[in-house]
Write an enzyme that holds these catalytic residues in place. Structure first.
Site, PDB file in Angstrom:
ATOM      1  N   ASP A  33      48.714  37.730  39.944  1.00 11.31           N
ATOM      2  CA  ASP A  33      49.403  38.743  40.733  1.00 11.31           C
ATOM      3  C   ASP A  33      50.879  38.835  40.356  1.00 11.31           C
ATOM      4  O   ASP A  33      51.512  37.829  40.038  1.00 11.31           O
ATOM      5  CB  ASP A  33      49.280  38.388  42.223  1.00 11.31           C
ATOM      6  CG  ASP A  33      49.670  39.537  43.125  1.00 11.31           C
ATOM      7  OD1 ASP A  33      49.607  40.698  42.684  1.00 11.31           O
ATOM      8  OD2 ASP A  33      50.067  39.269  44.270  1.00 11.31           O
ATOM      9  N   TRP A  38      57.049  42.445  38.283  1.00  9.27           N
ATOM     10  CA  TRP A  38      57.734  41.945  37.089  1.00  9.27           C
ATOM     11  C   TRP A  38      58.337  43.109  36.305  1.00  9.27           C
ATOM     12  O   TRP A  38      59.488  43.054  35.864  1.00  9.27           O
ATOM     13  CB  TRP A  38      56.742  41.173  36.237  1.00  9.27           C
ATOM     14  CG  TRP A  38      57.289  40.528  35.008  1.00  9.27           C
ATOM     15  CD1 TRP A  38      57.762  39.248  34.884  1.00  9.27           C
ATOM     16  CD2 TRP A  38      57.422  41.118  33.717  1.00  9.27           C
ATOM     17  NE1 TRP A  38      58.171  39.011  33.593  1.00  9.27           N
ATOM     18  CE2 TRP A  38      57.971  40.138  32.848  1.00  9.27           C
ATOM     19  CE3 TRP A  38      57.112  42.371  33.196  1.00  9.27           C
ATOM     20  CZ2 TRP A  38      58.227  40.389  31.511  1.00  9.27           C
ATOM     21  CZ3 TRP A  38      57.370  42.625  31.855  1.00  9.27           C
ATOM     22  CH2 TRP A  38      57.926  41.647  31.027  1.00  9.27           C
ATOM     23  N   ARG A  46      54.968  50.208  35.045  1.00  5.98           N
ATOM     24  CA  ARG A  46      54.028  49.192  35.514  1.00  5.98           C
ATOM     25  C   ARG A  46      53.096  48.721  34.395  1.00  5.98           C
ATOM     26  O   ARG A  46      52.725  47.556  34.347  1.00  5.98           O
ATOM     27  CB  ARG A  46      53.210  49.735  36.689  1.00  5.98           C
ATOM     28  CG  ARG A  46      54.006  49.837  37.985  1.00  5.98           C
ATOM     29  CD  ARG A  46      53.130  50.406  39.105  1.00  5.98           C
ATOM     30  NE  ARG A  46      51.962  49.573  39.361  1.00  5.98           N
ATOM     31  CZ  ARG A  46      51.953  48.506  40.148  1.00  5.98           C
ATOM     32  NH1 ARG A  46      53.073  48.121  40.755  1.00  5.98           N
ATOM     33  NH2 ARG A  46      50.846  47.826  40.341  1.00  5.98           N
ATOM     34  N   SER A  78      40.012  44.174  40.718  1.00  8.95           N
ATOM     35  CA  SER A  78      39.243  44.081  41.955  1.00  8.95           C
ATOM     36  C   SER A  78      38.631  45.434  42.311  1.00  8.95           C
ATOM     37  O   SER A  78      39.030  46.483  41.778  1.00  8.95           O
ATOM     38  CB  SER A  78      40.129  43.605  43.106  1.00  8.95           C
ATOM     39  OG  SER A  78      40.962  44.658  43.558  1.00  8.95           O
ATOM     40  N   THR A  79      37.686  45.416  43.231  1.00  7.46           N
ATOM     41  CA  THR A  79      37.084  46.664  43.698  1.00  7.46           C
ATOM     42  C   THR A  79      38.111  47.537  44.400  1.00  7.46           C
ATOM     43  O   THR A  79      37.946  48.753  44.479  1.00  7.46           O
ATOM     44  CB  THR A  79      35.920  46.364  44.657  1.00  7.46           C
ATOM     45  OG1 THR A  79      36.359  45.436  45.674  1.00  7.46           O
ATOM     46  CG2 THR A  79      34.739  45.745  43.916  1.00  7.46           C
ATOM     47  N   GLU A  80      39.184  46.928  44.917  1.00  4.91           N
ATOM     48  CA  GLU A  80      40.235  47.689  45.594  1.00  4.91           C
ATOM     49  C   GLU A  80      41.233  48.320  44.618  1.00  4.91           C
ATOM     50  O   GLU A  80      41.977  49.231  44.977  1.00  4.91           O
ATOM     51  CB  GLU A  80      40.995  46.785  46.578  1.00  4.91           C
ATOM     52  CG  GLU A  80      40.201  46.376  47.809  1.00  4.91           C
ATOM     53  CD  GLU A  80      39.206  45.262  47.528  1.00  4.91           C
ATOM     54  OE1 GLU A  80      39.386  44.531  46.518  1.00  4.91           O
ATOM     55  OE2 GLU A  80      38.239  45.120  48.295  1.00  4.91           O
ATOM     56  N   ASN A  81      41.254  47.830  43.375  1.00  2.00           N
ATOM     57  CA  ASN A  81      42.237  48.323  42.409  1.00  2.00           C
ATOM     58  C   ASN A  81      41.983  49.765  41.970  1.00  2.00           C
ATOM     59  O   ASN A  81      42.863  50.396  41.361  1.00  2.00           O
ATOM     60  CB  ASN A  81      42.279  47.426  41.167  1.00  2.00           C
ATOM     61  CG  ASN A  81      42.954  46.091  41.420  1.00  2.00           C
ATOM     62  OD1 ASN A  81      42.695  45.111  40.723  1.00  2.00           O
ATOM     63  ND2 ASN A  81      43.821  46.029  42.426  1.00  2.00           N
ATOM     64  N   ARG A  84      44.595  52.571  42.803  1.00  2.00           N
ATOM     65  CA  ARG A  84      45.863  52.737  42.100  1.00  2.00           C
ATOM     66  C   ARG A  84      45.898  54.079  41.365  1.00  2.00           C
ATOM     67  O   ARG A  84      44.857  54.719  41.177  1.00  2.00           O
ATOM     68  CB  ARG A  84      46.064  51.570  41.121  1.00  2.00           C
ATOM     69  CG  ARG A  84      46.172  50.239  41.838  1.00  2.00           C
ATOM     70  CD  ARG A  84      46.499  49.109  40.902  1.00  2.00           C
ATOM     71  NE  ARG A  84      46.684  47.856  41.625  1.00  2.00           N
ATOM     72  CZ  ARG A  84      47.157  46.743  41.089  1.00  2.00           C
ATOM     73  NH1 ARG A  84      47.493  46.717  39.805  1.00  2.00           N
ATOM     74  NH2 ARG A  84      47.295  45.656  41.813  1.00  2.00           N
ATOM     75  N   SER A 209      42.657  37.641  48.930  1.00  2.00           N
ATOM     76  CA  SER A 209      42.445  39.026  48.499  1.00  2.00           C
ATOM     77  C   SER A 209      41.026  39.268  47.975  1.00  2.00           C
ATOM     78  O   SER A 209      40.819  39.854  46.908  1.00  2.00           O
ATOM     79  CB  SER A 209      43.476  39.423  47.441  1.00  2.00           C
ATOM     80  OG  SER A 209      44.768  39.472  48.004  1.00  2.00           O
ATOM     81  N   GLU A 220      40.670  23.850  46.654  1.00  2.00           N
ATOM     82  CA  GLU A 220      42.084  23.632  46.936  1.00  2.00           C
ATOM     83  C   GLU A 220      42.847  24.898  46.557  1.00  2.00           C
ATOM     84  O   GLU A 220      42.530  25.548  45.554  1.00  2.00           O
ATOM     85  CB  GLU A 220      42.623  22.448  46.129  1.00  2.00           C
ATOM     86  CG  GLU A 220      41.936  21.126  46.443  1.00  2.00           C
ATOM     87  CD  GLU A 220      42.163  20.698  47.885  1.00  2.00           C
ATOM     88  OE1 GLU A 220      43.296  20.866  48.391  1.00  2.00           O
ATOM     89  OE2 GLU A 220      41.208  20.188  48.505  1.00  2.00           O
TER      90      GLU A 220
END
Length: 254
Positions: A33, A38, A46, A78-81, A84, A209, A220
């Protein structure tokens, strides 16, 4: 493209060879992420951040292999990306081709086997072809597994696992009541992989996420403020060293 944008001065300083690791995770999950932030900090588009993130991913894979990690799962898309901007999604869908064009020979030389999890059938045709070629080129390798989570979501994976089980019941290959926590693993996308021991997330966000939700039940967790393109071998080494210091009791008394 974007030469010179790949790594920071901080990364170039990470050249000190680390001592051997006595205790280490078998399977690491990386939530990569911070690419966009950055780029924004540097006044760049981007996609420059995503390109830099790809370079950081190459180094992370090499480091995992050098450290003797059995498997690394990389949260690539991800499936959410899909939410964008279309131009950014298009660039992200072309990154696998860029990556494997330059890296497949080294992956084969390192005896790395490539796997993918997620709904890859919904990817653009050219991305699906890249996925197929990468799997085919490394299918006989027996070393570290590099597992790309591409169009992946943890909830979607669990739903798909339940559907696979239900289909087996309907076809008479399984019975109601046969499903247990142990047998559920074989219906998941990660079937056959080592248990997830350590999840690393960069950029200062402190959440999973929708990443490997079932598998992370006793993993962990390690978080860092470092943005992914600046994540180095030294950061990975520190995460593994911190992992080695933790007491993993799995609910038992020490």
């Amino acid at each position: 493209m974007f030469k010179g944008f790949g790594r920071s001065q901080r990364a170039s300083a990470a050249a000190v060879e680390q001592p051997a690791l006595d205790v280490k995770p078998r399977h690491i999950g990386l939530i990569m992420d911070g690419n966009g932030r950055w780029a924004q900090q540097r006044g760049l588009p981007r996609i420059a951040g995503h390109h830099a993130g790809m370079l950081a991913m190459k180094e992370a894979i090499r480091a995992c292999d050098d450290f003797g990690i059995e498997c690394v799962t990389l949260y690539a898309f991800s499936t959410e990306n899909w939410k964008r901007p279309a131009a950014e999604v298009d660039y992200l869908m072309r990154l696998p081709e860029q990556f494997f064009r330059s890296e497949i020979d080294e992956l084969v030389r390192r005896n790395v086997r490539v796997r993918f999890i997620g709904d890859t059938e919904r990817l653009p045709t050219h991305t699906q072809e890249t996925v197929r070629r990468a799997i085919q080129c490394t299918q006989h390798n027996t070393g570290m597994i590099v597992n790309f989570a591409l169009n992946y979501g943890g909830r979607m994976e669990i739903v798909a696992a339940m559907e696979r089980y239900a289909r087996e019941v309907m076809e008479g290959r399984a019975t109601v009541g046969q499903l247990t926590e142990a047998t559920c693993d074989r219906y998941l996308d990660t079937a056959g992989l080592p248990p997830l021991d350590l999840v690393i997330r960069t950029s200062g966000e402190i959440r999973l996420s929708n990443f490997l939700l079932w598998q992370a039940a006793y993993a962990e967790l390690w978080f860092t403020d470092v943005l992914w393109p600046d994540f180095t071998r030294d950061d990975l080494y520190q995460a593994i060293c911190d992992y080695a210091k933790r007491k993993r009791r799995f609910g038992a008394i020490e």
